[in-house]
Design a protein around this motif. Structure first.
Motif, PDB file in Angstrom:
ATOM      1  N   VAL A   1     -29.002 -99.292  24.310  1.00 43.52           N
ATOM      2  CA  VAL A   1     -27.599 -99.468  24.697  1.00 43.52           C
ATOM      3  C   VAL A   1     -27.466 -99.174  26.186  1.00 43.52           C
ATOM      4  O   VAL A   1     -27.904 -98.119  26.662  1.00 43.52           O
ATOM      5  CB  VAL A   1     -26.686 -98.531  23.875  1.00 43.52           C
ATOM      6  CG1 VAL A   1     -25.261 -98.566  24.397  1.00 43.52           C
ATOM      7  CG2 VAL A   1     -26.713 -98.921  22.404  1.00 43.52           C
ATOM      8  N   SER A   2     -26.843-100.100  26.916  1.00 40.76           N
ATOM      9  CA  SER A   2     -26.791 -99.964  28.377  1.00 40.76           C
ATOM     10  C   SER A   2     -25.467 -99.428  28.904  1.00 40.76           C
ATOM     11  O   SER A   2     -25.376 -99.086  30.085  1.00 40.76           O
ATOM     12  CB  SER A   2     -27.080-101.323  29.035  1.00 40.76           C
ATOM     13  OG  SER A   2     -26.143-102.294  28.600  1.00 40.76           O
ATOM     14  N   CYS A   3     -24.442 -99.343  28.057  1.00 37.83           N
ATOM     15  CA  CYS A   3     -23.133 -98.904  28.540  1.00 37.83           C
ATOM     16  C   CYS A   3     -23.016 -97.377  28.487  1.00 37.83           C
ATOM     17  O   CYS A   3     -23.823 -96.711  27.834  1.00 37.83           O
ATOM     18  CB  CYS A   3     -22.021 -99.521  27.691  1.00 37.83           C
ATOM     19  SG  CYS A   3     -21.976 -98.945  25.979  1.00 37.83           S
ATOM     20  N   PRO A   4     -22.022 -96.800  29.157  1.00 37.02           N
ATOM     21  CA  PRO A   4     -21.796 -95.353  29.034  1.00 37.02           C
ATOM     22  C   PRO A   4     -21.423 -94.964  27.604  1.00 37.02           C
ATOM     23  O   PRO A   4     -20.690 -95.686  26.924  1.00 37.02           O
ATOM     24  CB  PRO A   4     -20.621 -95.103  29.985  1.00 37.02           C
ATOM     25  CG  PRO A   4     -20.620 -96.258  30.920  1.00 37.02           C
ATOM     26  CD  PRO A   4     -21.115 -97.426  30.136  1.00 37.02           C
TER      27      PRO A   4
ATOM     28  N   ARG B   1     -25.581-102.354  21.070  1.00 38.12           N
ATOM     29  CA  ARG B   1     -26.959-102.873  21.156  1.00 38.12           C
ATOM     30  C   ARG B   1     -27.010-104.384  20.964  1.00 38.12           C
ATOM     31  O   ARG B   1     -27.673-105.083  21.729  1.00 38.12           O
ATOM     32  CB  ARG B   1     -27.828-102.184  20.102  1.00 38.12           C
ATOM     33  CG  ARG B   1     -29.279-102.658  20.060  1.00 38.12           C
ATOM     34  CD  ARG B   1     -30.071-101.898  19.008  1.00 38.12           C
ATOM     35  NE  ARG B   1     -29.606-102.153  17.654  1.00 38.12           N
ATOM     36  CZ  ARG B   1     -30.012-103.180  16.890  1.00 38.12           C
ATOM     37  NH1 ARG B   1     -30.889-104.058  17.371  1.00 38.12           N
ATOM     38  NH2 ARG B   1     -29.539-103.329  15.671  1.00 38.12           N
ATOM     39  N   ILE B   2     -26.308-104.889  19.933  1.00 35.86           N
ATOM     40  CA  ILE B   2     -26.443-106.309  19.602  1.00 35.86           C
ATOM     41  C   ILE B   2     -25.473-107.210  20.367  1.00 35.86           C
ATOM     42  O   ILE B   2     -25.745-108.394  20.550  1.00 35.86           O
ATOM     43  CB  ILE B   2     -26.304-106.549  18.086  1.00 35.86           C
ATOM     44  CG1 ILE B   2     -24.881-106.261  17.607  1.00 35.86           C
ATOM     45  CG2 ILE B   2     -27.331-105.738  17.305  1.00 35.86           C
ATOM     46  CD1 ILE B   2     -24.634-106.641  16.147  1.00 35.86           C
ATOM     47  N   ARG B   3     -24.338-106.638  20.829  1.00 33.34           N
ATOM     48  CA  ARG B   3     -23.357-107.430  21.575  1.00 33.34           C
ATOM     49  C   ARG B   3     -22.870-106.642  22.787  1.00 33.34           C
ATOM     50  O   ARG B   3     -21.710-106.220  22.858  1.00 33.34           O
ATOM     51  CB  ARG B   3     -22.173-107.797  20.672  1.00 33.34           C
ATOM     52  CG  ARG B   3     -22.472-108.836  19.608  1.00 33.34           C
ATOM     53  CD  ARG B   3     -22.780-110.218  20.196  1.00 33.34           C
ATOM     54  NE  ARG B   3     -21.713-110.724  21.057  1.00 33.34           N
ATOM     55  CZ  ARG B   3     -20.660-111.404  20.603  1.00 33.34           C
ATOM     56  NH1 ARG B   3     -20.539-111.672  19.301  1.00 33.34           N
ATOM     57  NH2 ARG B   3     -19.749-111.855  21.453  1.00 33.34           N
ATOM     58  N   PRO B   4     -23.740-106.431  23.761  1.00 34.81           N
ATOM     59  CA  PRO B   4     -23.336-105.654  24.939  1.00 34.81           C
ATOM     60  C   PRO B   4     -22.183-106.284  25.704  1.00 34.81           C
ATOM     61  O   PRO B   4     -21.480-105.592  26.446  1.00 34.81           O
ATOM     62  CB  PRO B   4     -24.618-105.596  25.776  1.00 34.81           C
ATOM     63  CG  PRO B   4     -25.454-106.734  25.298  1.00 34.81           C
ATOM     64  CD  PRO B   4     -25.144-106.874  23.842  1.00 34.81           C
ATOM     65  N   ASP B   5     -21.974-107.592  25.517  1.00 32.07           N
ATOM     66  CA  ASP B   5     -20.852-108.254  26.181  1.00 32.07           C
ATOM     67  C   ASP B   5     -19.507-107.795  25.654  1.00 32.07           C
ATOM     68  O   ASP B   5     -18.475-107.957  26.325  1.00 32.07           O
ATOM     69  CB  ASP B   5     -20.966-109.771  26.001  1.00 32.07           C
ATOM     70  CG  ASP B   5     -20.989-110.193  24.538  1.00 32.07           C
ATOM     71  OD1 ASP B   5     -21.829-109.644  23.772  1.00 32.07           O
ATOM     72  OD2 ASP B   5     -20.193-111.066  24.138  1.00 32.07           O
ATOM     73  N   LEU B   6     -19.509-107.204  24.462  1.00 30.94           N
ATOM     74  CA  LEU B   6     -18.252-106.786  23.833  1.00 30.94           C
ATOM     75  C   LEU B   6     -17.932-105.313  24.036  1.00 30.94           C
ATOM     76  O   LEU B   6     -16.829-104.879  23.701  1.00 30.94           O
ATOM     77  CB  LEU B   6     -18.297-107.069  22.325  1.00 30.94           C
ATOM     78  CG  LEU B   6     -18.306-108.532  21.896  1.00 30.94           C
ATOM     79  CD1 LEU B   6     -18.396-108.631  20.375  1.00 30.94           C
ATOM     80  CD2 LEU B   6     -17.080-109.272  22.413  1.00 30.94           C
ATOM     81  N   VAL B   7     -18.864-104.532  24.552  1.00 30.73           N
ATOM     82  CA  VAL B   7     -18.691-103.071  24.593  1.00 30.73           C
ATOM     83  C   VAL B   7     -18.841-102.567  26.027  1.00 30.73           C
ATOM     84  O   VAL B   7     -19.915-102.668  26.625  1.00 30.73           O
ATOM     85  CB  VAL B   7     -19.714-102.374  23.677  1.00 30.73           C
ATOM     86  CG1 VAL B   7     -19.501-100.863  23.695  1.00 30.73           C
ATOM     87  CG2 VAL B   7     -19.597-102.906  22.247  1.00 30.73           C
TER      88      VAL B   7
ATOM     89  N   ALA C   1     -21.885-106.453  13.249  1.00 33.78           N
ATOM     90  CA  ALA C   1     -21.627-107.890  13.327  1.00 33.78           C
ATOM     91  C   ALA C   1     -20.242-108.227  12.789  1.00 33.78           C
ATOM     92  O   ALA C   1     -19.569-109.139  13.303  1.00 33.78           O
ATOM     93  CB  ALA C   1     -22.708-108.660  12.567  1.00 33.78           C
ATOM     94  N   ASP C   2     -19.797-107.499  11.760  1.00 35.29           N
ATOM     95  CA  ASP C   2     -18.429-107.687  11.254  1.00 35.29           C
ATOM     96  C   ASP C   2     -17.403-107.355  12.334  1.00 35.29           C
ATOM     97  O   ASP C   2     -16.422-108.086  12.538  1.00 35.29           O
ATOM     98  CB  ASP C   2     -18.183-106.780  10.043  1.00 35.29           C
ATOM     99  CG  ASP C   2     -18.896-107.229   8.789  1.00 35.29           C
ATOM    100  OD1 ASP C   2     -19.321-108.397   8.716  1.00 35.29           O
ATOM    101  OD2 ASP C   2     -19.027-106.393   7.865  1.00 35.29           O
TER     102      ASP C   2
ATOM    103  N   ALA D   1     -19.432 -94.443  13.950  1.00 41.59           N
ATOM    104  CA  ALA D   1     -20.109 -94.152  15.212  1.00 41.59           C
ATOM    105  C   ALA D   1     -21.439 -94.893  15.278  1.00 41.59           C
ATOM    106  O   ALA D   1     -21.805 -95.449  16.328  1.00 41.59           O
ATOM    107  CB  ALA D   1     -20.323 -92.649  15.358  1.00 41.59           C
ATOM    108  N   ALA D   2     -22.182 -94.904  14.181  1.00 46.70           N
ATOM    109  CA  ALA D   2     -23.428 -95.669  14.148  1.00 46.70           C
ATOM    110  C   ALA D   2     -23.146 -97.152  14.337  1.00 46.70           C
ATOM    111  O   ALA D   2     -23.888 -97.858  15.037  1.00 46.70           O
ATOM    112  CB  ALA D   2     -24.151 -95.429  12.818  1.00 46.70           C
ATOM    113  N   THR D   3     -22.063 -97.642  13.734  1.00 47.04           N
ATOM    114  CA  THR D   3     -21.677 -99.042  13.903  1.00 47.04           C
ATOM    115  C   THR D   3     -21.366 -99.340  15.359  1.00 47.04           C
ATOM    116  O   THR D   3     -21.772-100.376  15.903  1.00 47.04           O
ATOM    117  CB  THR D   3     -20.454 -99.353  13.025  1.00 47.04           C
ATOM    118  OG1 THR D   3     -20.745 -99.054  11.658  1.00 47.04           O
ATOM    119  CG2 THR D   3     -20.062-100.812  13.140  1.00 47.04           C
ATOM    120  N   ALA D   4     -20.650 -98.430  16.036  1.00 45.93           N
ATOM    121  CA  ALA D   4     -20.325 -98.613  17.449  1.00 45.93           C
ATOM    122  C   ALA D   4     -21.587 -98.685  18.296  1.00 45.93           C
ATOM    123  O   ALA D   4     -21.699 -99.515  19.210  1.00 45.93           O
ATOM    124  CB  ALA D   4     -19.426 -97.474  17.925  1.00 45.93           C
ATOM    125  N   ALA D   5     -22.551 -97.811  18.010  1.00 42.84           N
ATOM    126  CA  ALA D   5     -23.815 -97.837  18.763  1.00 42.84           C
ATOM    127  C   ALA D   5     -24.552 -99.152  18.546  1.00 42.84           C
ATOM    128  O   ALA D   5     -25.069 -99.758  19.501  1.00 42.84           O
ATOM    129  CB  ALA D   5     -24.687 -96.656  18.348  1.00 42.84           C
TER     130      ALA D   5
END
Length: 254
Positions: free
Chosen positions: A192-195, A101-107, A70-71, A93-97
């Motif tokens: 997580v839906s992205c590659p 998950r929480i902001r798929p619009d950003l990743v 979230a940060d 890496a855990a933060t990226a995952a």
């Protein structure tokens, strides 16, 4: 120069970021400096200091990787950036995952370098600072560099000064705040839906991700997951095998 959004310090390289860099526990954004020329060849880059690390503050609230995600989202929203490729090492890496998950619009995609895999139970009292870190903080900056060189002779010399500096910048109360539960990696990747590119080394050299866990993640991932094993290295793949790291990550980014 470090910028700041709320309690989070960050650095921007180039134009509007295409890549977000998230460091490991006890490191800082500056620990990515040796790889910045590589990453900026693919576009703008933003590197954040996790709360309690580098130049970032440490709010008085319980912590877990979703909070750190979230940060990162707060910084990307401030920059009106995204989607980005979220690239992290270990805790980062855990933060990226979790960000995926929480902001798929950003990743748009994620690169996970040897993330923690087992999750964590809720621990209201947090955790004590590790003895090795407390020991390093008794040394002066040059002695910290010397210790890092002795303990990690395969690391390139330019890795050591930012690594050493980050150990003295970290707020050790971070560990006491690390008290929220977090799910296992396989569950996070299932949402997580992205590659995703998952990099792992050898457990007998200090790597976290085993071949068995990597295979389970590959089966359960919600998006397309690519697993790459980098042999002969442990937890710090980008430090122990920089050229191979750049080759594999470069193929993914391309």
């Amino acid at each position: 120069m470090r910028n700041r959004t709320g309690h989070i310090a960050w650095q921007l390289f180039g134009e509007k970021p295409r890549i977000l860099l998230l460091h490991g526990m006890s490191d800082s954004a500056a620990c990515w400096d040796p790889l910045i020329p590589f990453f900026t060849s693919y576009g703008g880059v933003v590197a954040t200091d996790a709360r309690g690390h580098g130049g970032s503050g440490l709010p008085e609230e319980p912590l877990a990787e979703a909070v750190l995600a979230a940060d990162a989202a707060m910084v990307l929203d401030e920059l009106d950036a995204g989607p980005v490729v979220a690239i992290g090492h270990s805790m980062g890496a855990a933060t990226a995952a979790h960000l995926g998950r929480i902001r798929p619009d950003l990743v748009s995609a994620a690169v996970l370098e040897d993330p923690p895999t087992s999750g964590r139970q809720q621990h209201p009292g947090g955790h004590p600072a590790p003895d090795w870190l407390a020991d390093l903080r008794t040394l002066d900056p040059q002695a910290t560099v010397d210790r890092g060189r002795a303990d990690n002779p395969a690391w390139p010399a330019d890795e050591l000064p930012p690594w050493a500096r980050s150990k003295h910048e970290m707020d050790l109360e971070f560990f006491g705040r690390l008290s929220q539960a977090s799910p296992p990696l396989v569950d996070v990747l299932g949402a997580v839906s992205c590659p995703v590119l998952l990099l792992h080394g050898d457990p007998d050299r200090g790597g976290i991700v085993t071949a068995e866990v990597a295979a389970e993640c590959e089966r359960e991932a919600g998006g397309s997951l690519t697993v790459r094993h980098i042999d002969g290295v442990g937890h710090n793949i980008h430090r122990e095998a920089r050229d191979r790291y750049k080759t594999v990550v470069g193929e993914f980014l391309a």
